[in-house]
Write a protein that holds these residues in place. Structure first.
Motif, short mmCIF file in Angstrom:
data_model
loop_
_atom_site.label_atom_id
_atom_site.label_comp_id
_atom_site.label_asym_id
_atom_site.label_seq_id
_atom_site.Cartn_x
_atom_site.Cartn_y
_atom_site.Cartn_z
N ASP A 261 -9.53 -2.86 -13.46
CA ASP A 261 -8.98 -4.19 -13.17
C ASP A 261 -7.61 -4.36 -13.83
O ASP A 261 -6.67 -4.87 -13.22
CB ASP A 261 -9.94 -5.27 -13.67
N GLN A 262 -7.50 -3.96 -15.10
CA GLN A 262 -6.23 -4.10 -15.81
C GLN A 262 -5.16 -3.20 -15.21
O GLN A 262 -3.98 -3.60 -15.07
CB GLN A 262 -6.41 -3.78 -17.30
N ILE A 263 -5.55 -1.99 -14.83
CA ILE A 263 -4.59 -1.06 -14.23
C ILE A 263 -4.09 -1.59 -12.89
O ILE A 263 -2.90 -1.58 -12.59
CB ILE A 263 -5.22 0.33 -14.06
N MET A 264 -5.03 -2.09 -12.08
CA MET A 264 -4.64 -2.65 -10.78
C MET A 264 -3.76 -3.88 -10.94
O MET A 264 -2.83 -4.09 -10.14
CB MET A 264 -5.89 -2.99 -9.96
N ALA A 265 -4.05 -4.70 -11.95
CA ALA A 265 -3.23 -5.89 -12.18
C ALA A 265 -1.79 -5.50 -12.47
O ALA A 265 -0.84 -6.10 -11.94
CB ALA A 265 -3.81 -6.71 -13.34
N MET A 266 -1.61 -4.49 -13.34
CA MET A 266 -0.27 -4.04 -13.67
C MET A 266 0.45 -3.51 -12.44
O MET A 266 1.61 -3.84 -12.17
CB MET A 266 -0.32 -2.95 -14.73
N MET A 267 -0.26 -2.68 -11.66
CA MET A 267 0.37 -2.06 -10.50
C MET A 267 0.68 -3.10 -9.42
O MET A 267 1.76 -3.08 -8.82
CB MET A 267 -0.53 -0.97 -9.94
N ALA A 268 -0.25 -4.03 -9.18
CA ALA A 268 -0.02 -5.05 -8.15
C ALA A 268 1.17 -5.92 -8.51
O ALA A 268 2.01 -6.23 -7.65
CB ALA A 268 -1.27 -5.91 -7.98
N SER A 269 1.25 -6.30 -9.78
CA SER A 269 2.37 -7.13 -10.22
C SER A 269 3.70 -6.40 -10.06
O SER A 269 4.67 -6.96 -9.54
CB SER A 269 2.16 -7.52 -11.69
N ARG A 270 3.72 -5.13 -10.48
CA ARG A 270 4.95 -4.35 -10.39
C ARG A 270 5.34 -4.11 -8.94
O ARG A 270 6.51 -4.25 -8.56
CB ARG A 270 4.77 -3.01 -11.12
N TRP A 271 4.37 -3.72 -8.12
CA TRP A 271 4.66 -3.44 -6.71
C TRP A 271 5.12 -4.69 -5.99
O TRP A 271 6.00 -4.62 -5.12
CB TRP A 271 3.44 -2.85 -6.03
N ALA A 272 4.55 -5.84 -6.34
CA ALA A 272 4.97 -7.08 -5.70
C ALA A 272 6.42 -7.39 -6.05
O ALA A 272 7.21 -7.80 -5.18
CB ALA A 272 4.05 -8.22 -6.14
N MET A 273 6.79 -7.19 -7.32
CA MET A 273 8.18 -7.43 -7.74
C MET A 273 9.15 -6.50 -7.02
O MET A 273 10.28 -6.88 -6.70
CB MET A 273 8.31 -7.27 -9.25
N ASP A 274 8.71 -5.27 -6.75
CA ASP A 274 9.57 -4.29 -6.09
C ASP A 274 9.52 -4.38 -4.57
O ASP A 274 10.18 -3.59 -3.88
CB ASP A 274 9.15 -2.87 -6.52
N GLY A 275 8.72 -5.31 -4.04
CA GLY A 275 8.59 -5.44 -2.60
C GLY A 275 7.79 -4.32 -1.95
O GLY A 275 7.93 -4.07 -0.75
N LYS A 276 6.95 -3.65 -2.74
CA LYS A 276 6.18 -2.51 -2.24
C LYS A 276 4.74 -2.86 -1.89
O LYS A 276 4.03 -2.04 -1.30
CB LYS A 276 6.17 -1.38 -3.28
N LEU A 277 4.28 -4.06 -2.28
CA LEU A 277 2.87 -4.42 -2.10
C LEU A 277 2.66 -4.93 -0.68
O LEU A 277 2.94 -6.10 -0.38
CB LEU A 277 2.44 -5.45 -3.13
N ARG A 278 2.16 -4.07 0.19
CA ARG A 278 1.97 -4.46 1.58
C ARG A 278 0.84 -5.48 1.73
O ARG A 278 -0.20 -5.36 1.09
CB ARG A 278 1.70 -3.22 2.44
N GLY A 279 1.06 -6.45 2.57
CA GLY A 279 0.06 -7.47 2.83
C GLY A 279 0.00 -8.54 1.76
O GLY A 279 -0.79 -9.49 1.87
N GLY A 280 0.78 -8.38 0.71
CA GLY A 280 0.81 -9.38 -0.36
C GLY A 280 -0.50 -9.56 -1.08
O GLY A 280 -0.76 -10.62 -1.66
N ALA A 281 -1.35 -8.52 -1.07
CA ALA A 281 -2.67 -8.68 -1.68
C ALA A 281 -3.17 -7.35 -2.24
O ALA A 281 -2.74 -6.26 -1.82
CB ALA A 281 -3.67 -9.22 -0.67
N LEU A 282 -4.09 -7.46 -3.17
CA LEU A 282 -4.83 -6.33 -3.72
C LEU A 282 -6.24 -6.37 -3.15
O LEU A 282 -6.81 -7.45 -2.97
CB LEU A 282 -4.89 -6.46 -5.25
N VAL A 283 -6.80 -5.21 -2.85
CA VAL A 283 -8.18 -5.13 -2.37
C VAL A 283 -9.05 -4.61 -3.51
O VAL A 283 -8.77 -3.56 -4.09
CB VAL A 283 -8.29 -4.20 -1.15
N ALA A 284 -10.08 -5.36 -3.87
CA ALA A 284 -10.99 -4.95 -4.94
C ALA A 284 -12.41 -5.34 -4.53
O ALA A 284 -12.62 -6.04 -3.53
CB ALA A 284 -10.61 -5.61 -6.26
N THR A 285 -13.39 -4.94 -5.32
CA THR A 285 -14.78 -5.22 -4.95
C THR A 285 -15.27 -6.50 -5.62
O THR A 285 -14.60 -7.11 -6.45
CB THR A 285 -15.72 -4.07 -5.37
N VAL A 286 -16.48 -6.87 -5.27
CA VAL A 286 -17.10 -8.06 -5.86
C VAL A 286 -17.33 -7.92 -7.35
O VAL A 286 -17.58 -8.90 -8.05
CB VAL A 286 -18.44 -8.38 -5.16
#
Length: 447
Positions: A261-286
């Motif tokens: 969860d922490q790793i994905m949070a870091m990556m999602a935040s960074r990718w969003a800032m760089d315009g690399k996060l497609r769909g504007g969302a992270l996919v994770a499980t319940v």
């Protein structure tokens, strides 16, 4: 069409016990070969990788016999990470990829995972069709059309070169001391070599497999060994893989653990800032923490939740056009690079952020405060259905009402082991403990 043999991550069980017997592996190989040869023709090929379990030799030979009996040509990769099989299936233009591994499970277990020609794991529907073939008479190839088998000596090297291309050009790991714990598993050679070639000072842990020590007091499910090495060697960061290297946990310079969860949070935040996060969302499980959801919302990033299992994360990513997803357990899926969770590539992405920013690992691993979460497992015997018992359902219902508005409860049967997993989250830790213990007690009373 339903599946009985396949779980959430292939077929898995205790080695030399149904369904992980040589006989079943042979039949499973033949059924998979027939499934992928439905169109007839020739030059069909399959790549087979494995981790370092002793039973891998037995299952590799049995699968090879079954596959060649239906006319499939087999390319044997030897010990390689699971994501390497996904990559090489596609790279080598194979019709099928097979990984022999039980991932983070102890050495007594093993498993068989299938990949399609696109490098992605097979769908539930495809696995159900293979099961249906198993139940009938499998049509074998004519004697002149039996497949051949050969060993591929440079499969690991091909994967390593690919992995290095995912690391940003112009960056190096010079000056970083990295503990890499390979869990005595499939990445015991690949991971340390990649890190060294990128310039890191490497402290290897869990790189002496003997067939029975995979995941034994090491790797992503037992991070204490790597944490001790980080502190003892004054390392900047630790990377802990599991037995087949599709999961990762990150340790900061003090040996503290960051989960998926922490790793994905870091990556999602960074990718969003760089315009690399497609769909504007992270996919994770319940299973992902509510703290992750709150963090992403604050960043203007969506969260798409799926059932537990990296295959379901990948299916949602492909259907919705997302390129980042994963699980709290450490599966990090980046479809820009890989078709499945890849612990080594995820670790490299974290190291790249350290190299780019100059920040310590401790400044990157704690992206959000977690909501208190508790998970307990209850083992049950084959044939039992504890979650269907009225007494268990009554306790679950009562505690669900009790925690409403303060947290959530998630109870499920494991797809890889005979376990009932009882998970809850709640800001009130006293209530959290009571809720989980009451449900666990109810389940234990019937098993």
């Amino acid at each position: 069409m339903t599946r009985k043999l396949f779980g959430t991550d292939g077929v898995r069980g205790r080695a030399n016990t149904y369904p992980m017997t040589a006989e079943m592996a042979l039949r499973l190989g033949a059924a998979a070969g027939r499934f992928f040869r439905r169109d007839g023709g020739s030059a069909h090929r399959v790549v087979i990788g494995k981790d370092t379990r002793l039973s891998g030799y037995m299952l590799e030979n049995a699968l090879t016999a079954g596959l060649t009996s239906t006319g499939m040509n087999v390319l044997l990769l030897g010990p390689v990470p699971t994501p390497a099989v996904g990559f090489l299936t596609r790279s080598m233009r194979a019709d099928l990829g097979v990984m022999i591994s039980a991932s983070h499970n102890p050495h007594q277990d093993n498993g068989i995972k299938f990949f399609g020609p696109d490098g992605f794991k097979l769908s539930d529907e495809a696995e159900a069709e293979i099961e249906a073939l198993l139940e009938g008479e499998i049509q074998l190839a004519q004697a002149a059309n039996i497949g051949r088998a050969r060993r591929i000596e440079d499969g690991r090297g091909r994967y390593q070169e690919f992995v290095k291309t995912t690391f940003p050009a112009g960056l190096r790991l010079d000056g970083l001391k990295v503990v890499i714990d390979c869990a005595n598993g499939a990445a015991y050679r690949a991971a340390p070599e990649v890190l060294w070639e990128l310039g890191a000072t490497v402290v290897p842990v869990g790189v002496s497999p003997n067939g029975t020590n995979i995941n034994d007091r090491c790797g992503s499910t037992h991070t204490q060994t790597a944490a001790e090495a980080v502190v003892a060697h004054g390392a900047d960061v630790g990377i802990c893989l599991d037995g087949d290297a599709d999961r990762v946990m990150i340790l900061d310079e003090a040996g503290r653990v960051a989960d998926g969860d922490q790793i994905m949070a870091m990556m999602a935040s960074r990718w969003a800032m760089d315009g690399k996060l497609r769909g504007g969302a992270l996919v994770a499980t319940v299973m992902s923490n509510l703290g992750l959801e709150r963090f992403l919302t604050g960043q203007g990033i969506g969260l798409e939740r799926t059932a537990v299992g990296d295959r379901y994360v990948v299916e949602r990513m492909r259907a919705g056009g997302f390129n980042l997803g994963g699980e709290q357990s450490g599966h990090i899926v980046m479809t820009d690079y890989a078709t499945t969770g890849d612990g080594l590539i995820a670790g490299l992405q974290f190291l790249a952020e350290m190299a780019r920013t100059g920040h310590k690992a401790s400044a990157l691993v704690r992206q959000f405060d977690t909501v208190p979460q508790m998970l307990k497992n209850v083992r049950f015997a084959a044939g039992k259905t504890p979650l269907e018992q009225a007494s268990v359902q009554a306790v679950i219902a009562a505690n669900t009402a009790r925690i409403a508005g303060k947290g959530r409860i998630l109870i499920r049967k494991s797809g890889t082991e005979p376990l009932i997993r009882v998970m809850a989250e709640c800001e009130d830790e006293g209530m959290l403990v009571q809720v989980v213990d009451e449900i666990v007690g109810a389940v234990e009373a019937v098993v």
